[in-house]
Design an enzyme around this catalytic site. Structure first.
Site, PDB file in Angstrom:
ATOM      1  CB  CYS A  51       2.383 -10.484  -8.411  1.00 11.67           C
ATOM      2  SG  CYS A  51       3.546  -9.319  -9.170  1.00 11.67           S
ATOM      3  CG  ASP A  58       0.277 -13.523 -10.585  1.00 14.83           C
ATOM      4  OD1 ASP A  58      -0.384 -12.589 -11.049  1.00 14.83           O
ATOM      5  OD2 ASP A  58       1.476 -13.418 -10.267  1.00 14.83           O
TER       6      ASP A  58
END
Length: 153
Positions: A51, A58
């Site tokens: 992120c 992520d």
């Protein structure tokens, strides 16, 4: 950054994950069936990036379908390219579309689509889809097979 290969320099032995997608080398090889329209699929169910806001990882399930023309992507170089996103901060939309565009630039396929099925961030799953246009007539293009996120329900 891409190149054509005849010796496939990445095969055999250990390979380091590139520092970033920009430094990753994608290689292509000649398509032995360039006279035939068919779909090649790559699925990466454990794709990760960071992120760009929090630096937290992520996770996504990527599915890449393409109808090759003269070129195929060399699979080990694709694996290393995708792995290079592990330390790369970018939003889901950017990662998904950038991967698709880089493959199109390298391969010049008849058709390419990518589905990025991202796991929830902040309680919201984000799915990102991109394709170059309509698939060639007569090509069987199956569903990408990734169910929508349903949580614990």
């Amino acid at each position: 950054m891409g190149r054509e290969t005849t010796g496939i320099t990445l095969l055999g032995g250990a390979s380091e994950i590139p520092e970033s997608p920009d430094k990753a080398l994608l290689e292509r090889v000649s398509n032995p069936h360039a006279d035939t329209a068919y779909v090649a699929r790559f699925a990466a169910p454990e794709f990760t990036s960071l992120c760009p806001v929090t630096g937290q990882p992520d996770f996504a399930h990527l599915v890449i379908d393409y109808v090759p023309d003269a070129w195929l992507v060399e699979s080990k170089s694709l694996k290393l390219y995708l792995a290079s996103f592990r330390n790369h901060g970018a939003f889901h939309e950017d990662c998904t579309v950038a991967i698709g565009k880089r493959l199109v630039a390298l391969l010049e396929p008849q058709f390419l689509r990518i589905g990025g099925y991202w796991y929830p961030r902040g309680g919201i799953p984000i799915d990102v889809f991109w394709q170059t246009g309509a698939p060639p007539e007569g090509v069987w293009l199956p569903d990408q097979g990734v169910p929508p996120y349903r949580g614990r329900g």
